[in-house]
Design a protein around this motif. Structure first.
Motif, mmCIF file in Angstrom:
data_model
loop_
_atom_site.group_PDB
_atom_site.id
_atom_site.type_symbol
_atom_site.label_atom_id
_atom_site.label_comp_id
_atom_site.label_asym_id
_atom_site.label_seq_id
_atom_site.Cartn_x
_atom_site.Cartn_y
_atom_site.Cartn_z
ATOM 1 N N VAL A 71 -5.508 -0.367 -10.510
ATOM 2 C CA VAL A 71 -4.934 -1.488 -11.257
ATOM 3 C C VAL A 71 -5.544 -1.560 -12.654
ATOM 4 C CG1 VAL A 71 -4.794 -4.004 -11.393
ATOM 5 C CG2 VAL A 71 -4.306 -2.844 -9.233
ATOM 6 N N ALA A 72 -6.873 -1.461 -12.749
ATOM 7 C CA ALA A 72 -7.540 -1.493 -14.053
ATOM 8 C C ALA A 72 -7.082 -0.324 -14.917
ATOM 9 C CB ALA A 72 -9.058 -1.456 -13.870
ATOM 10 N N ASN A 73 -6.956 0.835 -14.321
ATOM 11 C CA ASN A 73 -6.482 2.027 -15.020
ATOM 12 C C ASN A 73 -5.076 1.827 -15.570
ATOM 13 O OD1 ASN A 73 -6.421 5.490 -14.630
ATOM 14 N ND2 ASN A 73 -8.296 4.413 -15.126
ATOM 15 N N GLU A 236 1.230 -1.897 -9.781
ATOM 16 C CA GLU A 236 0.251 -1.062 -9.075
ATOM 17 C C GLU A 236 -0.134 -1.696 -7.740
ATOM 18 O OE1 GLU A 236 -1.436 2.420 -8.759
ATOM 19 O OE2 GLU A 236 -0.862 1.891 -10.810
ATOM 20 N N LEU A 237 -0.345 -3.001 -7.741
ATOM 21 C CA LEU A 237 -0.657 -3.714 -6.497
ATOM 22 C C LEU A 237 0.482 -3.574 -5.494
ATOM 23 C CD1 LEU A 237 -2.326 -7.103 -7.506
ATOM 24 C CD2 LEU A 237 -3.281 -5.365 -5.998
ATOM 25 N N THR A 238 1.710 -3.737 -5.967
ATOM 26 C CA THR A 238 2.877 -3.636 -5.087
ATOM 27 C C THR A 238 2.972 -2.269 -4.440
ATOM 28 O OG1 THR A 238 4.082 -5.208 -6.476
ATOM 29 C CG2 THR A 238 5.389 -3.862 -4.982
ATOM 30 N N LEU A 239 2.835 -1.221 -5.250
ATOM 31 C CA LEU A 239 2.978 0.142 -4.741
ATOM 32 C C LEU A 239 1.809 0.552 -3.855
ATOM 33 C CD1 LEU A 239 4.300 1.840 -8.009
ATOM 34 C CD2 LEU A 239 5.624 1.317 -5.949
ATOM 35 N N ASP A 240 0.603 0.127 -4.229
ATOM 36 C CA ASP A 240 -0.580 0.553 -3.491
ATOM 37 C C ASP A 240 -0.734 -0.183 -2.160
ATOM 38 O OD1 ASP A 240 -3.053 2.227 -3.585
ATOM 39 O OD2 ASP A 240 -4.006 0.269 -3.403
ATOM 40 N N ARG A 241 -0.349 -1.461 -2.131
ATOM 41 C CA ARG A 241 -0.548 -2.269 -0.916
ATOM 42 C C ARG A 241 0.728 -2.435 -0.093
ATOM 43 N NH1 ARG A 241 -5.811 -2.740 0.042
ATOM 44 N NH2 ARG A 241 -5.277 -4.449 1.441
ATOM 45 N N GLY A 242 1.875 -1.989 -0.646
ATOM 46 C CA GLY A 242 3.154 -2.247 -0.002
ATOM 47 C C GLY A 242 3.250 -1.786 1.433
ATOM 48 N N THR A 255 5.834 -11.446 -4.008
ATOM 49 C CA THR A 255 5.377 -12.133 -5.214
ATOM 50 C C THR A 255 4.946 -11.139 -6.291
ATOM 51 O OG1 THR A 255 4.623 -14.034 -3.918
ATOM 52 C CG2 THR A 255 3.724 -13.806 -6.140
ATOM 53 N N THR A 256 4.133 -10.152 -5.908
ATOM 54 C CA THR A 256 3.664 -9.160 -6.891
ATOM 55 C C THR A 256 4.830 -8.371 -7.476
ATOM 56 O OG1 THR A 256 3.237 -7.517 -5.152
ATOM 57 C CG2 THR A 256 1.389 -8.925 -5.821
ATOM 58 N N ALA A 257 5.840 -8.050 -6.652
ATOM 59 C CA ALA A 257 6.997 -7.294 -7.139
ATOM 60 C C ALA A 257 7.812 -8.112 -8.134
ATOM 61 C CB ALA A 257 7.874 -6.860 -5.968
ATOM 62 N N LEU A 258 8.021 -9.389 -7.835
ATOM 63 C CA LEU A 258 8.791 -10.252 -8.730
ATOM 64 C C LEU A 258 8.063 -10.458 -10.061
ATOM 65 C CD1 LEU A 258 10.168 -12.938 -6.236
ATOM 66 C CD2 LEU A 258 11.488 -11.222 -7.500
ATOM 67 N N VAL A 259 6.764 -10.713 -9.990
ATOM 68 C CA VAL A 259 5.979 -10.900 -11.214
ATOM 69 C C VAL A 259 6.032 -9.635 -12.064
ATOM 70 C CG1 VAL A 259 3.661 -11.258 -12.142
ATOM 71 C CG2 VAL A 259 4.455 -12.641 -10.219
ATOM 72 N N GLY A 431 4.595 8.354 -6.104
ATOM 73 C CA GLY A 431 4.612 9.483 -5.177
ATOM 74 C C GLY A 431 3.843 9.193 -3.902
ATOM 75 N N ILE A 432 2.641 8.643 -4.047
ATOM 76 C CA ILE A 432 1.816 8.324 -2.879
ATOM 77 C C ILE A 432 2.469 7.225 -2.045
ATOM 78 C CG2 ILE A 432 -0.385 7.320 -2.153
ATOM 79 C CD1 ILE A 432 -1.643 8.718 -4.611
ATOM 80 N N SER A 433 2.964 6.175 -2.722
ATOM 81 C CA SER A 433 3.587 5.067 -2.020
ATOM 82 C C SER A 433 4.861 5.509 -1.307
ATOM 83 C CB SER A 433 3.903 3.941 -3.009
ATOM 84 O OG SER A 433 4.496 2.845 -2.363
ATOM 85 N N ALA A 434 5.701 6.290 -2.007
ATOM 86 C CA ALA A 434 6.946 6.782 -1.407
ATOM 87 C C ALA A 434 6.660 7.687 -0.222
ATOM 88 C CB ALA A 434 7.775 7.525 -2.459
#
Length: 530
Positions: A71-73, A236-242, A255-259, A431-434
């Motif tokens: 996320v910071a990156n 990043e939060l959405t994809l990493d934690r989804g 919420t993270t996706a909408l924001v 790629g990782i999330s998919a």
């Protein structure tokens, strides 16, 4: 200052960071910390169990060690071009190295999860500025006809780093402790700071441009920064934690996706009209830049997605150890290293379209080959399959970086480098999330399909049950337990193959866009580029 309408071949050597030094020595110096940063995006993955045990936390809690860094990156990379222009490129590079080094030390001595996550955030902020600034330095130090070999070095950094990360992380964790996957960065960071101070130059033209900018007054685009942070951070939060949170069944992910969606739309609208944008969206009006970003996104998706998929398949289905699974990737890394200088030389001499399009086709065929594997493959089968894929990666990364700056004014290289790295990182995260989402869905589909045929009306089922009785006895429970284990293994293997096949289709769909790139000759810089 180069005019916005100047042709791309009007290269200005006064912007070189080499000064009187050998430019190839400078390449090695500025690549060193970038390699450590890219390595850190994947080195902690295999050590999560040890980190969780050492800090007395759950494995799910330990994954925030990865998420916080990403996320910071993601937030700092798109604004690093603007920061380097305002602070000074060499100064910003050294600040990033120093912050990354100090944060690495703090990670290594972290006594609890909260301390470690804060340190990882600082590490992500420091590391996020390295790759974009390095690319900007390379683009300004080498003329277009010599950039191929320079960016070949960068390809080694960004391609081999993620491949070696899991293997190196596993080795360090097994032989020492998880603390050393972070502490190993400290001496490298210190050496980089010393070498950068001694040998890397800050060109006078950049100093003059920065002073002129300061005289006009630095107008900080606070709204743009907030939109970047919210858009890319929450994405990043959405994809990493989804996948862990069951996607949109979770109110947190919804919420993270909408924001993220609202912030990214707002970012484009705001930055397009802003006179001094923190992220220069208008660069995407340049055809080459837009296309190379799409191809970079695809390349990041392939590289990071398969770098996670292949060892996961070898460990979960074939029972490989983490070290052996990592070694299967290392063979591919060797192939990449051998191909890099060839890609560099060809990029300087051949139309990049004739490199990128075939390389994408080879990637698609390599993914097709991966989709043909089975649960009885040997170690070399997996290693060679990865090698087919890896050997084409330099022929993507090197030409992409050479073609991305065609038609852009030299003063836009910092912003362009930042956005190119956003595409690579975002592609990797997608790629990782998919990969994980497709795996879970395909596994359910394949398991249902296999179970449908397991009934007494199927002669193969009856024959297998009779043969199983000779192995485990007449107990129906024992035979069903063995059968269930086999079904699980087969469903898992088929889900990996289906995922590789889906990735293949995506690559084949994207590949024709490479033919729409412009060659280096005659390309014009867009008017009004910032």
């Amino acid at each position: 200052m180069a005019s916005a309408a100047a042709p791309s071949h009007a290269w200005n050597s006064e912007r070189s960071v080499a000064g009187r030094n050998n430019p190839w020595a400078i390449v090695a110096i500025i690549s060193l910390p970038t390699f450590m940063e890219v390595l850190d995006t994947s080195i902690a993955n295999v050590s999560l169990n040890e980190i969780a045990g050492g800090l007395s936390i759950t494995l799910d809690q330990a994954t925030w060690v990865l998420t916080s860094y990403l996320v910071a990156n993601a937030i700092i990379i798109p604004i690093s071009g603007w920061l380097s222009d305002v602070i000074g490129r060499k100064r910003y590079f050294m600040i990033s190295v120093a912050l990354f080094t100090i944060a690495s030390f703090l990670c290594g001595i972290a006594p609890n999860l909260q301390f470690l996550v804060i340190a990882r955030i600082l590490q992500g902020i420091g590391g996020g500025g390295l790759a974009p600034v390095e690319q900007s330095m390379l683009a300004d130090t080498f003329p277009p006809e010599k950039r191929g070999m320079a960016f070949a070095t960068f390809a080694i950094v960004v391609v081999v780093g993620p491949v070696l990360g899991p293997t190196l992380g596993g080795f360090i964790t097994d032989t020492a402790s998880w603390h050393w996957i972070f502490l190993i960065n400290v001496p490298v960071g210190i050496a980089s700071l010393v070498l950068t101070q001694l040998f890397v130059d800050e060109p006078q033209i950049l100093i003059d441009e920065r002073k002129a900018r300061h005289r006009r007054g630095i107008r900080i685009d606070y709204i743009g920064f907030a939109l970047v942070a919210a858009g890319l951070g929450f994405l990043e939060l959405t994809l990493d934690r989804g996948e862990r949170e069951a996607w949109f069944d979770s109110s947190f992910i919804l919420t993270t996706a909408l924001v993220s969606a609202v912030a990214l739309v707002g970012l484009v609208a705001w930055e397009w009209r802003h006179k001094d944008p923190i992220v220069d969206i208008k660069l995407f009006r340049n055809r080459n830049f837009a296309i190379t970003n799409l191809i970079m996104f695809t390349t990041g998706m392939i590289l990071f997605g398969t770098t996670q998929l292949i060892p996961q398949m070898l460990q979960q289905v074939l029972g490989y150890s983490a070290t052996d699974a990592g070694l299967a990737l290392t063979v591919g890394g060797i192939a990449t290293l051998l191909a890099v200088p060839i890609a560099g030389r060809l990029t300087d001499k051949v139309d990049v379209r004739m490199l990128l399009f075939p390389a994408l086709i080879v990637q698609g065929l390599a993914l097709y080959n991966l989709s043909l594997l089975n649960s009885h493959i040997a170690f070399m089968d997996a290693a060679v399959a990865r090698m087919y894929q890896s050997v084409a990666l330099p022929f993507l990364f090197v030409p992409i970086n050479a073609a991305a700056y065609v038609g852009l004014p030299q003063r836009a290289t910092a912003q362009a480098s930042s956005l190119l790295n956003v595409s690579r990182n975002l592609g990797g995260t997608v790629g990782i999330s998919a990969a994980q989402t497709l795996l879970a869905n395909y596994r359910q589909v394949e398991q249902s399909r296999l179970v449908e045929g397991l009934n007494p009306l199927n002669p193969n089922y009856v024959e297998w049950m009779n043969r199983a009785a000779a192995m485990v006895g007449e107990s129906m429970e024992a035979r069903m337990a063995v059968l269930y284990q086999i079904v699980q293994q087969q469903a898992a293997m088929l889900s990996f193959l289906d995922t590789f096949h889906t990735f293949m289709l995506f690559v084949f769909v994207v590949s024709p866009v490479a033919l729409f790139l412009k060659s280096k000759r005659g390309a014009k810089a867009p008017a009004g580029a910032h």
